[in-house]
Design an enzyme around this catalytic site. Sequence first.
Site, short mmCIF file in Angstrom:
data_model
loop_
_atom_site.label_atom_id
_atom_site.label_comp_id
_atom_site.label_asym_id
_atom_site.label_seq_id
_atom_site.Cartn_x
_atom_site.Cartn_y
_atom_site.Cartn_z
N CYS A 187 27.58 -46.51 22.84
CA CYS A 187 27.44 -47.00 21.45
C CYS A 187 28.75 -47.55 20.87
O CYS A 187 28.81 -48.67 20.38
CB CYS A 187 26.86 -45.92 20.56
SG CYS A 187 27.90 -44.45 20.35
N HIS A 238 27.58 -41.62 16.80
CA HIS A 238 26.85 -42.84 17.16
C HIS A 238 27.23 -43.98 16.23
O HIS A 238 27.42 -43.78 15.03
CB HIS A 238 25.34 -42.59 17.08
CG HIS A 238 24.53 -43.69 17.71
ND1 HIS A 238 24.55 -43.97 19.06
CD2 HIS A 238 23.69 -44.62 17.15
CE1 HIS A 238 23.75 -44.99 19.31
NE2 HIS A 238 23.22 -45.41 18.17
N HIS A 250 22.26 -51.66 18.61
CA HIS A 250 23.13 -50.61 19.15
C HIS A 250 22.85 -50.39 20.62
O HIS A 250 21.80 -50.78 21.14
CB HIS A 250 22.94 -49.29 18.37
CG HIS A 250 21.55 -48.74 18.45
ND1 HIS A 250 21.29 -47.39 18.55
CD2 HIS A 250 20.32 -49.33 18.41
CE1 HIS A 250 19.99 -47.16 18.58
NE2 HIS A 250 19.38 -48.33 18.49
#
Length: 279
Positions: A187, A238, A250
């Site tokens: 990520c 994240h 993402h």
Amino acid sequence: MLLIAGIAAALSGLLSFPRPAAAAGTSYVVQKGDCLWLIAQRKNTSVELLKQANGLKSELLTPGQTLSIPLKVTAVSPSRSSSPEVSYTVREGDCLWLIARRSNISVEQIKNANNLTTELIKPGQVLRLPGKSGSAGPTPAAKPAVNTTKPVPSRSGDTTRDLLNLAQSYLGTPYRWAGESPGGFDCSGFTRYIFGRFGVSLPHSAAAQFSCGTPVQRSELAPGDLLLFHTLSPGIDHAAIYCGGGKFIHASSRGGCVKTDSIYEDYWNTHLVGARRVL
């Protein structure tokens, strides 16, 4: 009665946990999404000092937990008056915002001192840090210059469009732990790679990226903003890029690839910690 009161007082002393003296600093109540690294950055101290001051053996925190914040004491060199600047060598994962916060100065001060016209920096680059040891800089007890009092910066629509087009060109790219190249992304590796193509150097860490750029309220989200979430770990873990219309892109470990999702889904809506504008 006096004997009972004495015994109660003794038991209370045995059962209470020692706390640092109030003079050592201030206190802070842990919020959802916090981690020791972020708290240390906000409070101008270090993770090790926080752990020592609170008798912590790990970095695991619980929302509602009260921490004692120790003052970060900076040693004064005898020659400080003759050296108004110090130098700093850029390391992998650095960005100007992180260096500015660690050095207790502003991004603009660093850019002016080094004649920088963008925020792009490279590992190995030597920067002059003004005011860190001179009278022009803030005192050690002062809070670092943060961007919360600054207006949210504007940016070119063409640049944002190009950034999102680049990000979307990698849809379907496999998720790879610690990856930060078109061969595979995690990520924060994905956001680091995409923004890096536009001159913004982000660290390869979602928690560290939370300290970059300018804070953005959820109601002010705009395409190209950096989104930070709390999913599994105690802190932020994240990162994603907001596309507009409630969508974000993402590198998803659960999805196994770069994909888009909606910020209005219950899971992502409740796990969003904040957003940053870095471009």
